[in-house]
Design a protein around this motif. Structure first.
Motif, PDB file in Angstrom:
ATOM      1  N   ALA A  38      -1.367  10.895  -8.295  1.00 47.44           N
ATOM      2  CA  ALA A  38      -0.100  10.218  -8.603  1.00 47.44           C
ATOM      3  C   ALA A  38       0.207   9.164  -7.550  1.00 47.44           C
ATOM      4  N   ALA A  39      -0.182   9.428  -6.300  1.00 48.70           N
ATOM      5  CA  ALA A  39       0.068   8.460  -5.222  1.00 48.70           C
ATOM      6  C   ALA A  39      -0.710   7.174  -5.463  1.00 48.70           C
ATOM      7  N   ALA A  40      -1.948   7.281  -5.953  1.00 48.51           N
ATOM      8  CA  ALA A  40      -2.751   6.087  -6.210  1.00 48.51           C
ATOM      9  C   ALA A  40      -2.210   5.298  -7.389  1.00 48.51           C
ATOM     10  N   VAL A  41      -1.746   5.986  -8.412  1.00 47.14           N
ATOM     11  CA  VAL A  41      -1.151   5.295  -9.564  1.00 47.14           C
ATOM     12  C   VAL A  41       0.059   4.488  -9.107  1.00 47.14           C
ATOM     13  N   HIS A  42       0.898   5.117  -8.262  1.00 43.23           N
ATOM     14  CA  HIS A  42       2.061   4.406  -7.726  1.00 43.23           C
ATOM     15  C   HIS A  42       1.625   3.237  -6.844  1.00 43.23           C
ATOM     16  N   ALA A  43       0.644   3.480  -5.967  1.00 43.10           N
ATOM     17  CA  ALA A  43       0.198   2.430  -5.052  1.00 43.10           C
ATOM     18  C   ALA A  43      -0.351   1.230  -5.809  1.00 43.10           C
ATOM     19  N   ALA A  44      -1.083   1.467  -6.891  1.00 45.00           N
ATOM     20  CA  ALA A  44      -1.633   0.353  -7.668  1.00 45.00           C
ATOM     21  C   ALA A  44      -0.524  -0.537  -8.205  1.00 45.00           C
ATOM     22  N   GLU A  45       0.582   0.065  -8.611  1.00 45.83           N
ATOM     23  CA  GLU A  45       1.712  -0.733  -9.100  1.00 45.83           C
ATOM     24  C   GLU A  45       2.360  -1.515  -7.964  1.00 45.83           C
ATOM     25  N   VAL A  46       2.484  -0.877  -6.801  1.00 43.14           N
ATOM     26  CA  VAL A  46       3.029  -1.578  -5.637  1.00 43.14           C
ATOM     27  C   VAL A  46       2.128  -2.756  -5.274  1.00 43.14           C
ATOM     28  N   PHE A  47       0.820  -2.516  -5.225  1.00 45.59           N
ATOM     29  CA  PHE A  47      -0.118  -3.578  -4.860  1.00 45.59           C
ATOM     30  C   PHE A  47      -0.066  -4.719  -5.872  1.00 45.59           C
ATOM     31  N   ARG A  48       0.034  -4.387  -7.155  1.00 49.55           N
ATOM     32  CA  ARG A  48       0.092  -5.429  -8.193  1.00 49.55           C
ATOM     33  C   ARG A  48       1.343  -6.269  -8.034  1.00 49.55           C
ATOM     34  N   ARG A  49       2.483  -5.616  -7.801  1.00 44.42           N
ATOM     35  CA  ARG A  49       3.732  -6.367  -7.641  1.00 44.42           C
ATOM     36  C   ARG A  49       3.688  -7.264  -6.420  1.00 44.42           C
ATOM     37  N   ARG A  50       2.967  -6.855  -5.383  1.00 45.56           N
ATOM     38  CA  ARG A  50       2.857  -7.652  -4.159  1.00 45.56           C
ATOM     39  C   ARG A  50       1.814  -8.767  -4.268  1.00 45.56           C
ATOM     40  N   GLY A  51       1.086  -8.804  -5.380  1.00 45.43           N
ATOM     41  CA  GLY A  51       0.065  -9.826  -5.547  1.00 45.43           C
ATOM     42  C   GLY A  51      -1.221  -9.548  -4.801  1.00 45.43           C
ATOM     43  N   ALA A  52      -1.464  -8.278  -4.440  1.00 50.20           N
ATOM     44  CA  ALA A  52      -2.684  -7.923  -3.714  1.00 50.20           C
ATOM     45  C   ALA A  52      -3.907  -8.104  -4.608  1.00 50.20           C
ATOM     46  N   ARG A  53      -5.006  -8.479  -3.980  1.00 52.30           N
ATOM     47  CA  ARG A  53      -6.273  -8.631  -4.694  1.00 52.30           C
ATOM     48  C   ARG A  53      -7.320  -7.625  -4.210  1.00 52.30           C
ATOM     49  N   ASP A  54      -7.327  -7.361  -2.897  1.00 54.65           N
ATOM     50  CA  ASP A  54      -8.343  -6.464  -2.354  1.00 54.65           C
ATOM     51  C   ASP A  54      -7.685  -5.282  -1.655  1.00 54.65           C
ATOM     52  N   VAL A  55      -8.307  -4.118  -1.822  1.00 53.41           N
ATOM     53  CA  VAL A  55      -7.767  -2.854  -1.320  1.00 53.41           C
ATOM     54  C   VAL A  55      -8.824  -2.171  -0.464  1.00 53.41           C
ATOM     55  N   LEU A  56      -8.410  -1.708   0.710  1.00 50.66           N
ATOM     56  CA  LEU A  56      -9.233  -0.850   1.553  1.00 50.66           C
ATOM     57  C   LEU A  56      -8.699   0.562   1.416  1.00 50.66           C
ATOM     58  N   GLU A  57      -9.549   1.481   0.956  1.00 50.13           N
ATOM     59  CA  GLU A  57      -9.133   2.882   0.903  1.00 50.13           C
ATOM     60  C   GLU A  57      -9.788   3.662   2.030  1.00 50.13           C
ATOM     61  N   LEU A  58      -8.996   4.399   2.774  1.00 53.69           N
ATOM     62  CA  LEU A  58      -9.470   5.269   3.851  1.00 53.69           C
ATOM     63  C   LEU A  58      -9.482   6.707   3.344  1.00 53.69           C
ATOM     64  N   GLY A  59     -10.607   7.392   3.517  1.00 53.71           N
ATOM     65  CA  GLY A  59     -10.696   8.765   3.040  1.00 53.71           C
ATOM     66  C   GLY A  59     -10.815   8.834   1.528  1.00 53.71           C
ATOM     67  N   ALA A  60     -11.750   8.071   0.963  1.00 52.74           N
ATOM     68  CA  ALA A  60     -11.848   7.956  -0.492  1.00 52.74           C
ATOM     69  C   ALA A  60     -12.409   9.202  -1.158  1.00 52.74           C
ATOM     70  N   GLY A  61     -13.079  10.069  -0.403  1.00 49.98           N
ATOM     71  CA  GLY A  61     -13.650  11.258  -1.018  1.00 49.98           C
ATOM     72  C   GLY A  61     -14.674  10.901  -2.076  1.00 49.98           C
ATOM     73  N   HIS A  62     -14.611  11.571  -3.230  1.00 47.16           N
ATOM     74  CA  HIS A  62     -15.567  11.265  -4.294  1.00 47.16           C
ATOM     75  C   HIS A  62     -15.087  10.107  -5.165  1.00 47.16           C
ATOM     76  N   GLY A  63     -13.907   9.541  -4.857  1.00 51.35           N
ATOM     77  CA  GLY A  63     -13.572   8.234  -5.381  1.00 51.35           C
ATOM     78  C   GLY A  63     -12.649   8.138  -6.568  1.00 51.35           C
ATOM     79  N   ARG A  64     -11.950   9.216  -6.915  1.00 52.38           N
ATOM     80  CA  ARG A  64     -11.091   9.132  -8.107  1.00 52.38           C
ATOM     81  C   ARG A  64     -10.039   8.029  -7.966  1.00 52.38           C
ATOM     82  N   ASP A  65      -9.499   7.819  -6.754  1.00 46.63           N
ATOM     83  CA  ASP A  65      -8.476   6.790  -6.568  1.00 46.63           C
ATOM     84  C   ASP A  65      -9.098   5.405  -6.431  1.00 46.63           C
ATOM     85  N   ALA A  66     -10.217   5.297  -5.709  1.00 45.65           N
ATOM     86  CA  ALA A  66     -10.913   4.011  -5.594  1.00 45.65           C
ATOM     87  C   ALA A  66     -11.322   3.496  -6.966  1.00 45.65           C
TER      88      ALA A  66
END
Length: 230
Positions: A38-66
């Protein structure tokens, strides 16, 4: 898709956790499921509203959020200290047709991040900063995140906090770190959250619950101000 290794030198207790997570991802590659947090779903909306293009994920694990960020059209650099998790992520990215938008790197967050100054629009870390990191290591990591973000860039991270049922129980390691079932957690106080905002605008501290017990977490959003952090 490319992968690099910035894992760095060993040290305790985080190295025991590194081995434990490596073994866990190898034995249970689907332990968190395929759906994004749920945190990644929220973050994606925040990033989109801010006009972000590239994302660095720390601690991606097996990658469901990436993978979620990549499917949403972001260019993603996914990092973790588990090669097993990143191997799984690369396989999934190819299967989902997003390998061209995703790179991976082995990263020990106790060492400087392998990214140039002011090179990314957004950083995401779900429960990475509340692993077995000391308070000085957490401060150093947030300074590194500030360094690699462009001015006005946004950090969204989640941590378990001192209101969690596991806080103060299990095996104590000092510095608000407690171990349960082989996993060590640094439980964040609100004072620690506030101390990590030097050079930032604190946008939100949102409480939520996840998983068993349930776990009690904060989702923190903060924006990089201009200038370096001392």
């Amino acid at each position: 898709m490319t992968t690099t290794d910035d894992s760095g030198a060993d040290g305790e207790p985080a190295d025991e956790q590194r081995r434990h997570w490596q073994d866990t991802y190898t034995a249970h590659p689907e332990m968190y499921g395929e759906e994004p947090s749920a945190a990644a779903v929220h973050a994606a909306e925040v990033f989109r509203r801010r006009g972000a293009r590239d994302v660095l994920e720390l601690g991606a694990g097996h990658g469901r959020d990436a993978l979620h960020f990549a499917r949403r059209g972001f260019t993603v650099r996914a990092t973790d200290f588990s090669t097993a998790g990143l191997d799984r992520l690369r396989e999934a990215a190819r299967a989902q047709g997003v390998a061209d938008r995703l790179t991976t790197a082995v990263q020990d967050v106790r060492r400087p991040l392998a990214a140039p100054d002011a090179s990314v629009d957004a950083v995401f870390a779900h429960m990475l900063m509340c692993m077995a990191l000391s308070t000085p290591e957490i401060h150093a990591l947030v300074r590194e995140v500030h360094r690699v973000l462009r001015p006005g860039g946004v950090l969204v991270y989640t941590v378990r906090h001192t209101g969690d049922a596991h806080y103060g129980t299990g095996i104590p390691h000092g510095d608000d770190i407690h171990e349960h079932g082989g996993f060590a957690v640094h439980f964040f106080s609100r004072s620690l959250v506030d101390a990590l905002t030097e050079g930032w605008t604190l946008d939100e501290v949102h409480p939520f619950e996840e998983g068993e017990l349930p776990r009690r977490l904060w989702r923190i959003t903060q924006t990089r101000e201009d200038g370096p952090v001392g």
